[in-house]
Design a protein around this motif. Structure first.
Motif, PDB file in Angstrom:
ATOM      1  N   ASN A   6      -4.424  48.451 -44.143  1.00  0.00           N
ATOM      2  CA  ASN A   6      -5.529  47.799 -44.851  1.00  0.00           C
ATOM      3  C   ASN A   6      -5.069  46.616 -45.697  1.00  0.00           C
ATOM      4  O   ASN A   6      -5.852  46.037 -46.447  1.00  0.00           O
ATOM      5  CB  ASN A   6      -6.265  48.800 -45.740  1.00  0.00           C
ATOM      6  N   GLU A   7      -3.764  46.250 -45.611  1.00  0.00           N
ATOM      7  CA  GLU A   7      -3.156  45.103 -46.303  1.00  0.00           C
ATOM      8  C   GLU A   7      -2.857  45.366 -47.773  1.00  0.00           C
ATOM      9  O   GLU A   7      -2.449  44.452 -48.490  1.00  0.00           O
ATOM     10  CB  GLU A   7      -3.994  43.828 -46.132  1.00  0.00           C
ATOM     11  N   GLY A 200      -1.792  62.994 -50.266  1.00  0.00           N
ATOM     12  CA  GLY A 200      -2.012  62.956 -48.823  1.00  0.00           C
ATOM     13  C   GLY A 200      -1.998  61.529 -48.302  1.00  0.00           C
ATOM     14  O   GLY A 200      -1.906  60.561 -49.053  1.00  0.00           O
ATOM     15  N   ARG A 201      -2.108  61.414 -47.015  1.00  0.00           N
ATOM     16  CA  ARG A 201      -1.994  60.107 -46.370  1.00  0.00           C
ATOM     17  C   ARG A 201      -3.280  59.299 -46.464  1.00  0.00           C
ATOM     18  O   ARG A 201      -4.377  59.877 -46.432  1.00  0.00           O
ATOM     19  CB  ARG A 201      -1.610  60.282 -44.897  1.00  0.00           C
ATOM     20  N   PRO A 202      -3.187  57.960 -46.547  1.00  0.00           N
ATOM     21  CA  PRO A 202      -4.366  57.133 -46.386  1.00  0.00           C
ATOM     22  C   PRO A 202      -5.013  57.398 -45.030  1.00  0.00           C
ATOM     23  O   PRO A 202      -4.320  57.591 -44.023  1.00  0.00           O
ATOM     24  CB  PRO A 202      -3.825  55.703 -46.477  1.00  0.00           C
ATOM     25  N   VAL A 203      -6.348  57.403 -45.007  1.00  0.00           N
ATOM     26  CA  VAL A 203      -7.082  57.784 -43.809  1.00  0.00           C
ATOM     27  C   VAL A 203      -8.100  56.705 -43.477  1.00  0.00           C
ATOM     28  O   VAL A 203      -8.817  56.209 -44.351  1.00  0.00           O
ATOM     29  CB  VAL A 203      -7.802  59.134 -44.020  1.00  0.00           C
ATOM     30  N   GLN A 204      -8.182  56.368 -42.184  1.00  0.00           N
ATOM     31  CA  GLN A 204      -9.228  55.460 -41.717  1.00  0.00           C
ATOM     32  C   GLN A 204     -10.431  56.286 -41.315  1.00  0.00           C
ATOM     33  O   GLN A 204     -10.317  57.253 -40.553  1.00  0.00           O
ATOM     34  CB  GLN A 204      -8.743  54.624 -40.540  1.00  0.00           C
ATOM     35  N   ARG A 205     -11.598  55.910 -41.785  1.00  0.00           N
ATOM     36  CA  ARG A 205     -12.819  56.675 -41.499  1.00  0.00           C
ATOM     37  C   ARG A 205     -13.336  56.346 -40.109  1.00  0.00           C
ATOM     38  O   ARG A 205     -13.173  55.240 -39.619  1.00  0.00           O
ATOM     39  CB  ARG A 205     -13.886  56.355 -42.543  1.00  0.00           C
TER      40      ARG A 205
END
Length: 205
Positions: A6-7, A200-205
């Motif tokens: 996500n930059e 926890g890990r970053p998640v893409q919806r």
């Protein structure tokens, strides 16, 4: 630190909770730099990335030691403003009691320290224009999430599953369940593609 899809960037050396770095038009914002025991490593990591002095703001989702313990050191090293919800700042300053017995016990083990000048989310002028501070109380009374572009940095407002859906933290860690449920609904309604949680890990919806 390493760049996320996500930059934004995630700190590699923050302890306790996920720490993030958000690029701004003029400088950078650090979100939740972690525990005090990791402060020196985070300061060194920021310096190693060539960002010392370029960090203009330190943003705290809430007052818990695993998120806020290193904030004072990171802000002082960079001459940055420190932002926190007023209700959580009042708890750290001893002006307000933590809302549950469990939280009072946890607070008795040590509270993060704040600088002499504190900037209050949603109140003090000068907050980075590129970021929106969203009240998400429940885990703590002054909890905030931060929306930047298509990402929300959600702190501990909710736990995030691998598919991007949300669930509550254990009741022991929640100050007000009704507020926590309402804040989860707020997060679910945000028009974002990424959730960067406190754990926890970053998640893409």
């Amino acid at each position: 630190m390493h760049e996320l899809p996500n930059e934004a960037f995630q700190l590699d050396n923050s302890r306790g909770a996920n720490g993030y770095v958000i690029p701004l038009d003029r400088g950078f914002a650090v979100v939740d730099p972690g525990m005090k025991s990791g402060a020196r490593a985070v300061v060194a990591e920021v310096a190693g990335a060539g960002l010392t002095g370029a960090v203009t703001d330190v943003l705290l989702t809430h007052y818990d030691v695993d998120h806020a313990g290193a904030a004072l050191a990171v802000a002082a090293e960079n001459g940055a403003k420190l932002w926190i919800g007023r209700a959580d700042a009042d708890i750290l300053a001893g002006r307000r009691s933590p809302g549950t017995f469990a939280r009072r016990v946890l607070s008795s083990m040590g509270r993060p320290k704040l600088p002499g000048i504190v900037h209050f989310l949603g109140e003090t002028e000068g907050f980075p224009e590129e970021i929106r501070a969203v009240p998400t109380p429940g885990h703590t009374p002054g909890h905030f999430a931060f929306v930047w572009r298509q990402t929300v940095f959600s702190g501990d407002a909710a736990m995030v599953r691998a598919d991007g859906t949300l669930r509550q933290f254990p009741a022991l860690l929640i100050t007000d369940k009704a507020q926590a449920l309402a804040s989860t609904a707020v997060l679910e309604d945000l028009d974002v593609q990424w959730i960067c949680p406190g754990h926890g890990r970053p998640v893409q919806r």
